[in-house]
Design a protein around this motif. Structure first.
Motif, PDB file in Angstrom:
ATOM      1  N   PHE A 214       0.828  -1.203   0.000  1.00 32.18           N
ATOM      2  CA  PHE A 214       0.000   0.000   0.000  1.00 32.18           C
ATOM      3  C   PHE A 214       0.862   1.253   0.000  1.00 32.18           C
ATOM      4  N   ASN A 215       2.001   1.211   0.671  1.00 36.23           N
ATOM      5  CA  ASN A 215       2.878   2.376   0.644  1.00 36.23           C
ATOM      6  C   ASN A 215       3.497   2.548  -0.744  1.00 36.23           C
ATOM      7  N   GLY A 216       3.756   1.440  -1.434  1.00 38.12           N
ATOM      8  CA  GLY A 216       4.233   1.516  -2.813  1.00 38.12           C
ATOM      9  C   GLY A 216       3.189   2.150  -3.715  1.00 38.12           C
ATOM     10  N   GLY A 217       1.910   1.746  -3.520  1.00 41.25           N
ATOM     11  CA  GLY A 217       0.825   2.365  -4.290  1.00 41.25           C
ATOM     12  C   GLY A 217       0.716   3.845  -3.998  1.00 41.25           C
ATOM     13  N   LEU A 218       0.890   4.200  -2.730  1.00 41.16           N
ATOM     14  CA  LEU A 218       0.853   5.600  -2.318  1.00 41.16           C
ATOM     15  C   LEU A 218       1.984   6.395  -2.971  1.00 41.16           C
ATOM     16  N   THR A 219       3.183   5.820  -2.969  1.00 40.11           N
ATOM     17  CA  THR A 219       4.369   6.515  -3.487  1.00 40.11           C
ATOM     18  C   THR A 219       4.274   6.751  -4.988  1.00 40.11           C
ATOM     19  N   ILE A 220       3.875   5.728  -5.713  1.00 41.05           N
ATOM     20  CA  ILE A 220       3.805   5.849  -7.175  1.00 41.05           C
ATOM     21  C   ILE A 220       2.627   6.722  -7.600  1.00 41.05           C
ATOM     22  N   THR A 221       1.493   6.563  -6.917  1.00 39.84           N
ATOM     23  CA  THR A 221       0.305   7.328  -7.298  1.00 39.84           C
ATOM     24  C   THR A 221       0.513   8.822  -7.087  1.00 39.84           C
ATOM     25  N   ASN A 241      -5.730   7.869  -1.856  1.00 43.00           N
ATOM     26  CA  ASN A 241      -6.277   8.017  -0.517  1.00 43.00           C
ATOM     27  C   ASN A 241      -6.667   6.684   0.113  1.00 43.00           C
ATOM     28  N   PHE A 242      -7.144   5.743  -0.669  1.00 43.05           N
ATOM     29  CA  PHE A 242      -7.497   4.445  -0.101  1.00 43.05           C
ATOM     30  C   PHE A 242      -6.242   3.721   0.377  1.00 43.05           C
ATOM     31  N   ASN A 243      -5.135   3.854  -0.374  1.00 41.66           N
ATOM     32  CA  ASN A 243      -3.854   3.313   0.107  1.00 41.66           C
ATOM     33  C   ASN A 243      -3.459   3.972   1.423  1.00 41.66           C
ATOM     34  N   LEU A 244      -3.665   5.302   1.482  1.00 41.55           N
ATOM     35  CA  LEU A 244      -3.322   6.054   2.691  1.00 41.55           C
ATOM     36  C   LEU A 244      -4.167   5.596   3.877  1.00 41.55           C
ATOM     37  N   LEU A 272      -9.555  -2.199  14.591  1.00 39.43           N
ATOM     38  CA  LEU A 272     -10.997  -1.966  14.449  1.00 39.43           C
ATOM     39  C   LEU A 272     -11.287  -0.510  14.094  1.00 39.43           C
ATOM     40  N   VAL A 273     -10.624   0.427  14.782  1.00 34.74           N
ATOM     41  CA  VAL A 273     -10.862   1.854  14.555  1.00 34.74           C
ATOM     42  C   VAL A 273     -10.483   2.249  13.128  1.00 34.74           C
ATOM     43  N   TYR A 274      -9.290   1.857  12.684  1.00 33.67           N
ATOM     44  CA  TYR A 274      -8.831   2.255  11.353  1.00 33.67           C
ATOM     45  C   TYR A 274      -9.600   1.533  10.247  1.00 33.67           C
ATOM     46  N   SER A 275     -10.004   0.293  10.491  1.00 38.00           N
ATOM     47  CA  SER A 275     -10.836  -0.413   9.507  1.00 38.00           C
ATOM     48  C   SER A 275     -12.192   0.271   9.383  1.00 38.00           C
ATOM     49  N   THR A 276     -12.754   0.658  10.533  1.00 33.97           N
ATOM     50  CA  THR A 276     -14.040   1.371  10.519  1.00 33.97           C
ATOM     51  C   THR A 276     -13.910   2.703   9.785  1.00 33.97           C
ATOM     52  N   TYR A 277     -12.825   3.419  10.064  1.00 34.97           N
ATOM     53  CA  TYR A 277     -12.606   4.698   9.369  1.00 34.97           C
ATOM     54  C   TYR A 277     -12.515   4.484   7.862  1.00 34.97           C
ATOM     55  N   PHE A 278     -11.806   3.435   7.446  1.00 33.89           N
ATOM     56  CA  PHE A 278     -11.662   3.164   6.008  1.00 33.89           C
ATOM     57  C   PHE A 278     -13.030   2.958   5.359  1.00 33.89           C
ATOM     58  N   PHE A 279     -13.879   2.128   5.977  1.00 31.77           N
ATOM     59  CA  PHE A 279     -15.182   1.835   5.375  1.00 31.77           C
ATOM     60  C   PHE A 279     -16.116   3.046   5.432  1.00 31.77           C
ATOM     61  N   VAL A 280     -16.090   3.790   6.533  1.00 33.98           N
ATOM     62  CA  VAL A 280     -16.934   4.985   6.634  1.00 33.98           C
ATOM     63  C   VAL A 280     -16.484   6.039   5.632  1.00 33.98           C
ATOM     64  N   ILE A 292     -12.737  14.267  -0.405  1.00 33.50           N
ATOM     65  CA  ILE A 292     -11.641  13.572   0.270  1.00 33.50           C
ATOM     66  C   ILE A 292     -10.836  14.531   1.135  1.00 33.50           C
ATOM     67  N   LEU A 293     -10.603  15.727   0.615  1.00 34.15           N
ATOM     68  CA  LEU A 293      -9.782  16.681   1.361  1.00 34.15           C
ATOM     69  C   LEU A 293     -10.448  17.106   2.663  1.00 34.15           C
ATOM     70  N   ASN A 294     -11.785  17.021   2.733  1.00 28.69           N
ATOM     71  CA  ASN A 294     -12.477  17.394   3.966  1.00 28.69           C
ATOM     72  C   ASN A 294     -12.304  16.337   5.057  1.00 28.69           C
ATOM     73  N   LEU A 295     -11.828  15.146   4.677  1.00 24.23           N
ATOM     74  CA  LEU A 295     -11.554  14.100   5.665  1.00 24.23           C
ATOM     75  C   LEU A 295     -10.137  14.203   6.222  1.00 24.23           C
ATOM     76  N   GLU A 296      -9.374  15.137   5.666  1.00 26.90           N
ATOM     77  CA  GLU A 296      -7.960  15.237   6.027  1.00 26.90           C
ATOM     78  C   GLU A 296      -7.774  15.507   7.518  1.00 26.90           C
ATOM     79  N   LEU A 297      -8.537  16.446   8.055  1.00 31.02           N
ATOM     80  CA  LEU A 297      -8.393  16.811   9.468  1.00 31.02           C
ATOM     81  C   LEU A 297      -8.786  15.650  10.371  1.00 31.02           C
ATOM     82  N   ILE A 298      -9.883  14.955  10.018  1.00 33.97           N
ATOM     83  CA  ILE A 298     -10.328  13.799  10.813  1.00 33.97           C
ATOM     84  C   ILE A 298      -9.264  12.708  10.772  1.00 33.97           C
ATOM     85  N   PHE A 299      -8.739  12.458   9.569  1.00 37.52           N
ATOM     86  CA  PHE A 299      -7.721  11.414   9.423  1.00 37.52           C
ATOM     87  C   PHE A 299      -6.471  11.765  10.226  1.00 37.52           C
ATOM     88  N   ASP A 300      -6.043  13.018  10.126  1.00 38.56           N
ATOM     89  CA  ASP A 300      -4.859  13.447  10.885  1.00 38.56           C
ATOM     90  C   ASP A 300      -5.080  13.282  12.385  1.00 38.56           C
TER      91      ASP A 300
END
Length: 631
Positions: A214-221, A241-244, A272-280, A292-300
């Motif tokens: 996933f980090n490789g996908g993030l780096t190349i994308t 973002n999904f890789n992130l 559980l928390v990060y999996s839930t965040y991914f699906f939500v 997607i950019l509006n999720l930046e603060l929540i993700f951080d």
């Protein structure tokens, strides 16, 4: 192998130092300074491309600061009159989000659909290179922008005019090490996945493989070519973002394997928390068109909160002297330093020249890989130690297999012993009493490997105490059961015992759940199966062992074997069977025993299509021939 990999990683880190920089051509003209703007609420839509508006002034770099919830913005400037480029291009380093560019009232470029109210807005935050007409000096440049990003709207950092060839070359050179590093991540992911398979499903290798994948996908994308590869600009943004979003899931899973058995609740909660965040987050983005950019603060915020327990675990175990925790802490410090730099640059607290998050993540994964290869080293060492121990156990077990005597009146012997593993649960032994009577026992312990071999060794000790009762098969079996009772830890034993008389052609026998022995008579040209009925030793607290007997003719052959012989499979999983064994023995019963043994081995090889006889069980067989005169 490890040294070569480390050299590759070192080269990649050096190359990385030239990546992630702001692409800067040799000859360029910055369009910074005073720009004019008007918000969508005040916009005269009839004069969008050209004409009068109620303009206000802002400074670029920078954005208008009186947004008040408006998602539409029109900005303008006038291009310099002194530029002279053969193939001019406009570089917008970051502009949020959909926009259209007008030059003297003519649309020259459109990204997304900034005029739509309902269409999805792409969260594309990477460079745009727009071709300009050669005659552009002094012309009015307008950019109409639509963005749902809550923090700001409009261009960020650099807008410049330059030669298109130069800017494309700068972008590609800046991104090239990123492609190399991404490819390196993919190679590491493949290697780690192969190690996962070879290690019989050791999950730490799988989690590391997914993390670097996933980090490789993030780096190349996160590169210009990748972001412009798809016709729909939203696709690479989603991939990025999904890789992130998935990275922290497998980071927690990976660290959970490192601290296996410790802090289990923390790691399960994190996953559980990060999996839930991914699906939500995925649902909000794809179904509800939540930017997607509006999720930046929540993700951080979630990342920051999630880092604290990990940091506590790593620091706590580092203080306790755990080497792997100290390695992790080193990588974490580098990553935290790099992330802090980029956050400060984002808030304009320090000058933005280069994004060093990629350095931090690279070294963080590098240190985690170091832990992985450290564990692989110890796994290899433990494997070698286990192999050596098994070889020693095999030599010991072979040494306790009693050799058949070469010269015994009236009797000849030979045997085949092929354990499935280095040590096995099959065992045979021979004893001779003071009157010359011979006792031969074959045992098959359930299961394989060291545990079965230990029980077989106990059976040998037990049989050695039967020296004075060799002529009573039922008593021998009873003493064996008595000795092994409550010592087999859910294993059981099948056994076949034969008492061979020293004075007459008499064979007495008793068995306990063992396959029938074979009597091969050349005089009658027939093979007869024989055994007594009783359950295997260890199934019941006490068994009622029976005994029986046979009288032999000169040259008669007895074959005792374990089920590993008859259950030998060919490539189609067809079993060898007792019928094939009986037919081969009958056809060759007059030959010397060593030759019969070799014919059996060759037939086993032919059946399995394998020179080494591929086995699913231990393979043991004894041949006994009566050579005396009938009295």
């Amino acid at each position: 192998m490890i040294q070569i990999l480390l050299k590759i990683l070192l080269i990649a880190s050096v190359l990385l130092s030239f990546s992630c920089e702001t692409p800067t051509p040799q000859d360029f003209t910055l369009l910074h300074g005073n720009w004019e703007y008007v918000w969508g609420r005040n916009l005269d839509s009839a004069n969008l491309a050209k004409g009068k508006q109620e303009w206000q002034v802002f400074q670029l770099p920078g954005v208008p600061n009186d947004r008040n919830g408006d998602d539409y913005l029109l900005i303008r400037t006038f291009l310099p009159t002194y530029t002279d480029y053969r193939d001019p291009a406009l570089l917008l380093l970051i502009i949020l989000e959909d926009f259209e560019i007008f030059l003297d009232g003519e649309s020259i470029f459109k990204f997304g659909n900034p005029h739509s109210v309902n269409e999805r807005v792409g969260s594309y935050i990477f460079p745009h290179v727009i071709t300009l007409p050669t005659e552009n000096q002094g012309k009015e440049l307008r950019i109409y922008i639509h963005s749902k990003y809550r923090d700001f709207i409009g261009p960020d950092r650099i807008i410049m005019i330059t030669e298109k060839g130069q800017i494309m070359e700068s972008i590609l050179l800046a991104d090239m090490p990123r492609y190399l590093l991404g490819c390196l991540y993919f190679v590491l992911a493949i290697i780690s996945f192969i190690l996962f398979i070879l290690s019989s499903g050791n999950m730490i290798f799988l989690y590391y493989s997914l993390m670097v994948l996933f980090n490789g996908g993030l780096t190349i994308t996160a590169s210009y070519l990748a972001m412009n590869f798809f016709e729909n600009p939203n696709i690479p943004v989603y991939i990025y973002n999904f890789n992130l979003f998935l990275l922290p899931v497998f980071l927690y899973a990976f660290l959970g394997e490192i601290y296996k058995g410790k802090h289990r609740t923390i790691f399960k909660t994190g996953i559980l928390v990060y999996s839930t965040y991914f699906f939500v987050a995925t649902t909000l983005i794809l179904v509800f068109d939540f930017g997607i950019l509006n999720l930046e603060l929540i993700f951080d915020a979630i990342i920051l909160i999630g880092i604290l327990p990990l940091l506590y675990i790593i620091v706590y175990n580092s203080i306790k002297g755990d080497i792997e925790s100290r390695i992790l802490l080193s990588g974490f410090i580098i990553l935290a330093t790099c992330v802090t730099h980029d956050i400060l640059a984002d808030f304009d607290l320090i000058a933005y020249k280069i994004s060093i998050y990629w350095y931090g993540m690279f070294f963080f994964l590098f240190f985690q890989g170091g832990i992985l290869f450290r564990r692989l080293y110890f796994i290899q060492k433990n494997y070698e130690l286990k192999e050596n121990e098994l070889l020693v156990a095999k030599r010991i077990q072979n040494s306790i297999l009693s050799p058949f005597p070469d010269h015994v009146t009236n009797w000849e012997f030979t045997s085949i012993y092929e354990p499935m593993k280095e040590v096995g649960g099959d065992f045979y032994d021979i004893l001779i009493d003071d009157e010359g009577n011979i006792g031969v026992i074959m045992i098959d312990v359930s299961g394989h490997g060291v545990a079965a071999a230990l029980i077989a060794s106990m059976a040998k000790v037990s049989f050695s105490h039967c020296q004075n009762i060799l002529s009573s098969p039922d008593k021998v079996m009873f003493e064996m059961e008595k000795s092994l009772k409550n010592k087999m830890n859910n294993h059981f034993v099948t056994a076949f015992y034969l008492s061979l008389s020293s004075t007459e052609p008499l064979v007495q026998f008793s068995s306990a759940g063992h396959p029938s022995a074979l009597l091969v008579s050349h005089l009658n040209n027939e093979v007869t199966e024989f055994r007594t009925k009783s359950r295997p030793i260890g199934i019941m607290d006490k068994s009622n062992f029976q005994k029986s007997y046979l009288y032999l003719n000169e040259g008669d052959l007895i074959c005792v074997y374990t089920d590993g012989v008859t259950e030998l499979n060919d490539p189609s999983s067809v079993e060898y069977g007792s019928t094939r064994l009986a037919d081969l023995l009958l056809a060759n019963c007059l030959l010397p025993l060593p030759i019969i043994k070799e014919k059996l081995m060759q037939d086993f090889r032919d059946w399995t299509r394998d020179v080494n006889i591929q086995k699913d069980d231990d393979l043991t067989l004894i041949l006994i021939r009566y050579t005396g005169q009938i009295t």
